[in-house]
Design a protein around this motif. Structure first.
Motif, PDB file in Angstrom:
ATOM      1  N   GLY A 138       0.822  -1.195   0.000  1.00 33.98           N
ATOM      2  CA  GLY A 138       0.000   0.000   0.000  1.00 33.98           C
ATOM      3  C   GLY A 138       0.860   1.249   0.000  1.00 33.98           C
ATOM      4  N   HIS A 139       0.232   2.389  -0.252  1.00 32.40           N
ATOM      5  CA  HIS A 139       0.968   3.647  -0.297  1.00 32.40           C
ATOM      6  C   HIS A 139       0.730   4.454   0.979  1.00 32.40           C
ATOM      7  CE1 HIS A 139      -3.053   4.830  -1.745  1.00 32.40           C
ATOM      8  NE2 HIS A 139      -2.796   5.981  -1.164  1.00 32.40           N
ATOM      9  N   THR A 140       1.689   5.280   1.309  1.00 32.61           N
ATOM     10  CA  THR A 140       1.585   6.103   2.505  1.00 32.61           C
ATOM     11  C   THR A 140       0.745   7.344   2.228  1.00 32.61           C
ATOM     12  OG1 THR A 140       3.567   7.402   2.035  1.00 32.61           O
ATOM     13  CG2 THR A 140       3.864   5.345   3.247  1.00 32.61           C
ATOM     14  N   SER A 141       0.385   8.016   3.298  1.00 31.13           N
ATOM     15  CA  SER A 141      -0.284   9.303   3.179  1.00 31.13           C
ATOM     16  C   SER A 141       0.716  10.365   2.754  1.00 31.13           C
ATOM     17  CB  SER A 141      -0.913   9.687   4.519  1.00 31.13           C
ATOM     18  OG  SER A 141      -1.328  11.028   4.519  1.00 31.13           O
ATOM     19  N   ALA A 142       0.225  11.385   2.050  1.00 25.99           N
ATOM     20  CA  ALA A 142       1.084  12.514   1.704  1.00 25.99           C
ATOM     21  C   ALA A 142       1.388  13.368   2.931  1.00 25.99           C
ATOM     22  CB  ALA A 142       0.414  13.366   0.631  1.00 25.99           C
ATOM     23  N   ASN A 143       0.562  13.248   3.963  1.00 29.28           N
ATOM     24  CA  ASN A 143       0.732  14.089   5.148  1.00 29.28           C
ATOM     25  C   ASN A 143       1.892  13.608   6.006  1.00 29.28           C
ATOM     26  OD1 ASN A 143      -0.268  16.186   7.059  1.00 29.28           O
ATOM     27  ND2 ASN A 143      -0.556  14.402   8.382  1.00 29.28           N
ATOM     28  N   LEU A 144       2.709  14.531   6.433  1.00 31.60           N
ATOM     29  CA  LEU A 144       3.819  14.255   7.342  1.00 31.60           C
ATOM     30  C   LEU A 144       3.455  14.803   8.709  1.00 31.60           C
ATOM     31  CD1 LEU A 144       6.811  13.244   7.595  1.00 31.60           C
ATOM     32  CD2 LEU A 144       7.480  15.620   7.220  1.00 31.60           C
ATOM     33  N   ASN A 145       3.544  13.943   9.717  1.00 30.41           N
ATOM     34  CA  ASN A 145       3.204  14.332  11.085  1.00 30.41           C
ATOM     35  C   ASN A 145       4.384  15.101  11.684  1.00 30.41           C
ATOM     36  OD1 ASN A 145       2.597  14.511  13.782  1.00 30.41           O
ATOM     37  ND2 ASN A 145       2.332  12.321  14.096  1.00 30.41           N
ATOM     38  N   THR A 146       4.240  16.418  11.756  1.00 24.40           N
ATOM     39  CA  THR A 146       5.334  17.251  12.284  1.00 24.40           C
ATOM     40  C   THR A 146       5.026  17.811  13.660  1.00 24.40           C
ATOM     41  OG1 THR A 146       4.445  19.197  11.140  1.00 24.40           O
ATOM     42  CG2 THR A 146       6.109  17.901   9.977  1.00 24.40           C
ATOM     43  N   ASN A 147       3.923  17.378  14.263  1.00 25.26           N
ATOM     44  CA  ASN A 147       3.525  17.923  15.559  1.00 25.26           C
ATOM     45  C   ASN A 147       3.967  17.004  16.695  1.00 25.26           C
ATOM     46  OD1 ASN A 147       1.948  20.308  14.573  1.00 25.26           O
ATOM     47  ND2 ASN A 147       0.847  18.669  13.527  1.00 25.26           N
ATOM     48  N   GLY A 148       3.594  17.375  17.913  1.00 23.99           N
ATOM     49  CA  GLY A 148       4.074  16.644  19.078  1.00 23.99           C
ATOM     50  C   GLY A 148       3.202  15.472  19.460  1.00 23.99           C
ATOM     51  N   THR A 149       2.879  14.615  18.507  1.00 22.86           N
ATOM     52  CA  THR A 149       2.015  13.474  18.760  1.00 22.86           C
ATOM     53  C   THR A 149       2.801  12.179  18.662  1.00 22.86           C
ATOM     54  OG1 THR A 149       1.396  13.212  16.441  1.00 22.86           O
ATOM     55  CG2 THR A 149       0.081  14.742  17.758  1.00 22.86           C
ATOM     56  N   VAL A 150       2.137  11.066  19.016  1.00 20.45           N
ATOM     57  CA  VAL A 150       2.724   9.748  18.773  1.00 20.45           C
ATOM     58  C   VAL A 150       2.951   9.607  17.276  1.00 20.45           C
ATOM     59  CG1 VAL A 150       2.318   7.267  18.892  1.00 20.45           C
ATOM     60  CG2 VAL A 150       1.620   8.739  20.792  1.00 20.45           C
ATOM     61  N   GLY A 151       4.141   9.183  16.883  1.00 19.36           N
ATOM     62  CA  GLY A 151       4.459   9.072  15.467  1.00 19.36           C
ATOM     63  C   GLY A 151       4.975  10.353  14.854  1.00 19.36           C
ATOM     64  N   ARG A 152       5.441  11.286  15.692  1.00 21.90           N
ATOM     65  CA  ARG A 152       5.986  12.543  15.170  1.00 21.90           C
ATOM     66  C   ARG A 152       7.100  12.254  14.167  1.00 21.90           C
ATOM     67  NH1 ARG A 152      10.182  16.397  16.680  1.00 21.90           N
ATOM     68  NH2 ARG A 152       9.458  18.551  16.421  1.00 21.90           N
ATOM     69  N   GLY A 153       7.022  12.926  13.013  1.00 22.60           N
ATOM     70  CA  GLY A 153       8.035  12.758  11.980  1.00 22.60           C
ATOM     71  C   GLY A 153       7.747  11.654  10.995  1.00 22.60           C
ATOM     72  N   SER A 154       6.599  10.994  11.100  1.00 19.95           N
ATOM     73  CA  SER A 154       6.303   9.860  10.224  1.00 19.95           C
ATOM     74  C   SER A 154       5.253  10.216   9.187  1.00 19.95           C
ATOM     75  CB  SER A 154       5.818   8.658  11.043  1.00 19.95           C
ATOM     76  OG  SER A 154       4.578   8.940  11.660  1.00 19.95           O
ATOM     77  N   ALA A 155       5.320   9.527   8.066  1.00 23.47           N
ATOM     78  CA  ALA A 155       4.277   9.562   7.039  1.00 23.47           C
ATOM     79  C   ALA A 155       3.859   8.110   6.838  1.00 23.47           C
ATOM     80  CB  ALA A 155       4.796  10.172   5.740  1.00 23.47           C
ATOM     81  N   ALA A 156       2.721   7.745   7.393  1.00 24.76           N
ATOM     82  CA  ALA A 156       2.313   6.344   7.445  1.00 24.76           C
ATOM     83  C   ALA A 156       1.112   6.097   6.539  1.00 24.76           C
ATOM     84  CB  ALA A 156       1.963   5.955   8.887  1.00 24.76           C
ATOM     85  N   VAL A 157       0.811   4.822   6.329  1.00 22.07           N
ATOM     86  CA  VAL A 157      -0.385   4.452   5.586  1.00 22.07           C
ATOM     87  C   VAL A 157      -1.614   4.809   6.417  1.00 22.07           C
ATOM     88  CG1 VAL A 157      -1.690   2.524   4.608  1.00 22.07           C
ATOM     89  CG2 VAL A 157       0.805   2.593   4.369  1.00 22.07           C
ATOM     90  N   ASP A 158      -2.601   5.413   5.775  1.00 19.54           N
ATOM     91  CA  ASP A 158      -3.850   5.769   6.443  1.00 19.54           C
ATOM     92  C   ASP A 158      -4.799   4.579   6.333  1.00 19.54           C
ATOM     93  OD1 ASP A 158      -6.119   6.865   7.483  1.00 19.54           O
ATOM     94  OD2 ASP A 158      -6.293   8.491   6.022  1.00 19.54           O
ATOM     95  N   LEU A 159      -4.899   3.792   7.402  1.00 21.35           N
ATOM     96  CA  LEU A 159      -5.746   2.597   7.374  1.00 21.35           C
ATOM     97  C   LEU A 159      -7.211   2.937   7.132  1.00 21.35           C
ATOM     98  CD1 LEU A 159      -4.205   0.605  10.362  1.00 21.35           C
ATOM     99  CD2 LEU A 159      -4.018   0.027   7.937  1.00 21.35           C
ATOM    100  N   ASN A 160      -7.624   4.134   7.525  1.00 20.80           N
ATOM    101  CA  ASN A 160      -9.029   4.494   7.414  1.00 20.80           C
ATOM    102  C   ASN A 160      -9.469   4.811   5.988  1.00 20.80           C
ATOM    103  OD1 ASN A 160      -9.610   4.136  10.148  1.00 20.80           O
ATOM    104  ND2 ASN A 160      -8.925   6.197  10.649  1.00 20.80           N
ATOM    105  N   THR A 161      -8.579   4.660   5.018  1.00 19.50           N
ATOM    106  CA  THR A 161      -8.992   4.806   3.622  1.00 19.50           C
ATOM    107  C   THR A 161      -9.635   3.532   3.088  1.00 19.50           C
ATOM    108  OG1 THR A 161      -6.781   4.172   2.839  1.00 19.50           O
ATOM    109  CG2 THR A 161      -7.214   6.527   3.118  1.00 19.50           C
ATOM    110  N   VAL A 162      -9.604   2.454   3.864  1.00 18.81           N
ATOM    111  CA  VAL A 162     -10.240   1.192   3.466  1.00 18.81           C
ATOM    112  C   VAL A 162     -11.387   0.918   4.425  1.00 18.81           C
ATOM    113  CG1 VAL A 162      -9.909  -1.264   3.025  1.00 18.81           C
ATOM    114  CG2 VAL A 162      -8.033   0.339   2.602  1.00 18.81           C
TER     115      VAL A 162
END
Length: 812
Positions: A138-162
């Motif tokens: 699968g492909h990752t999301s175009a969004n990059l998580n740059t905020n102070g959350t879990v997964g900061r700095g990651s661009a992951a697959v958005d499971l909720n697209t399925v």
């Protein structure tokens, strides 16, 4: 391992042994019946959503006929029915409920991360889990998580697209698998298996709302409402001898939730923020198809499209001279609007050629996120400010072409050899927003006023980029059934990337069946994750006026002149070493798997803190030529080690009069330690703080160290009921200093559902999620001066409270 974790593990083991004793007493009665897995635990499914331990898996092995309990690596098989027998219709949230090793926090007031929320496996970064759809990357999301959350700095697959309605089951491989599947499979693999049907269909509507008592640090209120409506439909169509087309569609409309505390800065004190789940409206459609072309050749294809409109809130802007001038005499609440469009597609041919099973596939995926800031202002425009802004777009696309070949040889008892090649092209793009979203009007605007839309400033023209890369890989995967008792596996993979070069990974695995009911298994592997294009090229800057001179601050690529000046280097792949050892026990209707693991990651990529010119004279001198006051960029060099145990126990009891009872107890105990933190760059030695305390603790304590789920699923003819209790260990949402830490506390969440299900006809479900209205600990006033953050958004079960729902539908 702490005393609490030892007690948790012992408790799980004792319950498993009790179930084992019960199972032993019923072996004679159950003789001749297939063993089964719980629909609500780690399970595959029959028609009723129950699970069958003899179900065939396709993840983690390329040998035909391998079952989950016969596998050399731990694999959970989760039924589509178990995912749908919940209040939530979000795939990631449903998956986290039934899989203890998966965590799905619900960030809020964190820009686009509110809309595209990442899930984690075994507490590792979201981008360290590979997601497949029907076995294809699968492909990752175009969004990059740059905020102070879990997964900061990651661009992951958005499971909720399925959507869950499109799925037959999900297979979760909890083991390093880069040698088998390539980049990203450090924590494991999630394989989404789409529904295949030649006939039949169904439609359903789920309606739910919150009925909860909200107790923040300074406020008590009752909330009833904030509804969610989901309508879904699927239809199977047969043609020819074995052809099928399965169509699935889903529409979701979700009202926003609000769990903010009161704002003590305003008089009278009141809630000025919106903090919780964002408003969402989305449409999703999927098609899955296949047919035989000849006796030895078949064609398959799938495609999916989603359109999602999400509106989350930024921090409120209370009334002041600037808001009055902008036309907001009472202040305003900026709304961050993301419009996401997502495409998943693949087509392939598979067939038998001279005893070789050949699979040739081509897939394409694309994700775009358009940003808008609504109900806002650009103070530099004064009274002429627009209220709504177009902030720009990020886009990512991916082509993957693969050729997989397998053959079984009559060597030893059996020898399965698989090999193949894969080519991938990735693209990433940033499109600038309109001038008002980031800049000032032609006349220069209001002197000294901040520039850009309040809440989320747009991408500037100098942020716009278009980059791509290509990669190719080759692999060999061998499994040998040496004797009746011994299974051995060996896999190796080499990859070449156009940006950073080559890498190689390997894996060895073994399983020994000591008896028919007891087996030992273990694996050792190396893994990697290629730096994403988003991490390499994401740029977002803002112009800040200092002493009458505009200077820039923001996120720069590590290879940008600003990044290089501060010692940034081209990013390298993350590398891992994975070790796993476990047992499989099965007696009659009872089975138990226990797997311990150790995952060491080096050269881990992290997003640095802002390095400010004011830090020291050297930084001032390095940034001065570029007119930049502060910059951050991605850096290799972090190292961490995750250790833990996964355990899943299940027993199915069948009675003639009382129906069938599925008992499942599943748990994960996990610790993560960051063992290396970079303190210098190529030009700064020592450097100002590159990774602050809160960044390190987010990696170590941002997901629960213990998670245990106990489920009872009862069915009798068309009636059924489910009761689930999930225990979450304490999570720390860390601050820059210890007194700013926000802890969720240890919590147990109880879910109930009653259902009436006919194979053809009416489908009715009534349920409650979070029956006892449990919240994480409220954020203390000392850590919540604005009143926005009523509860920690690191909470693994969210912070919305009790949720009531009804589901009605029909199957045909």
């Amino acid at each position: 391992m702490t005393q609490g974790r030892i007690i948790t593990l012992i408790g799980a083991s004792v319950l498993a042994l009790v179930a084992n004793d019960v199972a032993a007493q019923t072996v004679a009665r159950d003789a001749g019946e297939p063993s089964h897995r719980s629909a609500s635990g780690a399970a595959t499914t029959g028609k009723d959503g129950g699970a069958d331990g003899n179900d065939i898996i396709v993840t983690g092995t390329r040998a035909e006929g391998r079952t989950r309990l016969d596998s050399v690596s731990p694999v959970d098989v989760l039924s589509g029915a178990s995912l749908q027998r919940q209040g939530t219709t979000e795939l990631a949230a449903a998956l986290a409920t039934v899989a203890p090793s998966i965590d799905f926090p619900r960030p809020s007031a964190n820009d686009a991360t509110d809309a595209i929320r990442p899930a984690t496996l075994r507490g590792l970064s979201p981008d360290q889990t590979l997601v497949l759809i029907n076995g294809i990357r699968g492909h990752t999301s175009a969004n990059l998580n740059t905020n102070g959350t879990v997964g900061r700095g990651s661009a992951a697959v958005d499971l909720n697209t399925v959507p869950t309605v499109a799925l037959d089951r999900i297979e979760v491989l909890r083991d390093g698998a880069s040698a088998q599947y390539g980049s990203d499979a450090i924590a494991g693999v999630v394989n989404l298996r789409l529904r295949e049907a030649r006939s039949g269909g169904g439609a359903s509507v789920t309606y739910g709302f919150y009925d909860t008592q909200v107790d923040t640090a300074n406020n008590h209120r009752t909330v009833r409402g904030e509804p969610v409506v989901t309508a879904s439909l699927w239809q199977g169509i047969g043609f020819g001898h074995d052809g099928f087309i399965t169509l699935s569609g889903e529409y979701t409309k979700r009202q926003p939730t609000n769990r903010a505390d009161i704002d003590r800065r305003v008089t009278p004190n009141r809630v000025t923020a919106r903090y919780g789940d964002p408003e969402v409206e989305q449409f999703t459609g999927f098609v899955n198809a296949g047919t035989s072309l000849t006796d030895n050749l078949s064609l398959y294809a799938f495609g999916g499209y989603q359109d999602r409109d999400t509106r989350g809130a930024a921090f409120p802007r209370n009334a002041n001279a600037l808001t009055v001038t902008a036309g907001y005499p009472d202040g305003f609440l900026p709304i961050i609007n993301t419009k996401t469009k997502d495409i998943n597609s693949a087509v392939g041919l598979r067939g038998d050629f001279g005893g070789y099973n050949v699979d040739l596939s081509l897939s394409y995926g694309r994700n775009t996120v358009d940003f808008r800031t609504l109900n806002s202002a650009n103070y530099a425009y004064g009274a002429a400010t627009p209220k709504n802004f177009y902030d720009g777009q990020v886009a990512y696309d991916q082509y993957v072409a693969g050729l997989d070949v397998t053959r079984k040889f009559d060597v030893f008892q059996s020898l399965n050899v698989a090999f193949g090649i894969e080519g991938r092209r990735e693209g990433y793009k940033i499109v600038a927003g309109e001038l008002a979203s980031y800049g000032v009007p032609a006349n220069g605007g209001v002197p000294g006023a901040s520039r850009g839309a309040q809440g989320f400033g747009g991408f500037r023209p100098e942020n716009a980029i278009k980059r791509g890369r290509r990669s190719g890989s080759i692999y060999l995967d061998v499994e040998a059934q040496v004797t009746d008792k011994l299974l051995l596996g060996l896999a190796g993979r080499g990859e070449d990337y156009s940006d950073f070069g080559t890498t190689a990974t390997g894996k060895v695995s073994a399983r020994y069946d000591v008896t028919d009911w007891f087996a030992l298994r273990g694996t050792a592997s190396t893994g990697f994750r290629a730096p994403s294009l988003q991490q390499q090229y994401f740029t977002q800057t803002a112009s800040v006026v200092t002493n009458g001179i505009p200077v820039q601050t923001g996120t720069f690529p590590s290879t940008d002149p600003v990044g290089v000046a501060l010692g940034g280097l081209a990013l390298r792949p993350e590398k891992s070493t994975n070790l796993s050892v476990g047992t499989v026990i099965r007696v009659g209707g009872f089975d138990l798997t226990v797997d311990a693991y150790r995952i060491h990651i080096r050269d881990q990529i992290g997003l640095s803190e802002n390095i400010q010119a004011a830090n020291n004279p050297q930084v001032t001198a390095l940034l001065a030529p570029y007119g930049v006051s502060a910059a951050r960029f991605f850096i290799n060099g972090l190292a961490s080690t995750a250790k833990g145990i996964d355990a899943v126990a299940h027993y199915r009891a069948r009675t003639e009069r009382a129906g069938t009872f599925d008992f499942t107890l599943a748990g994960n105990v996990n610790t993560i330690a960051v063992t290396r933190v970079p303190t210098s760059t190529a030009t700064l030695n020592p450097a100002p703080t590159l990774f602050a305390r809160n960044r390190i603790l987010t990696l170590e304590q941002g997901t629960p160290g213990e998670k245990v789920t106990g489920t009872i699923d009862w069915s009798l003819d068309r009636l059924g009921a489910l009761a689930r209790v999930t225990y979450y260990g304490n999570v720390n949402q860390p601050g820059t200093v210890a007194r700013a830490d926000v802890l969720t506390g240890n919590r147990a969440i109880t879910d109930l559902e009653l259902r009436y299900t006919a194979s053809k006809g009416a489908q009715i479900g009534l349920g409650v999620s979070n029956l006892f209205d449990v919240y994480p600990r409220a954020t203390a006033s000392a850590n919540n001066s604005t009143g926005v953050l009523g509860f920690p958004y690191f909470s693994p079960f969210g912070f919305n409270g009790r949720y009531l729902y009804a589901r009605a539908g029909v199957n045909w």
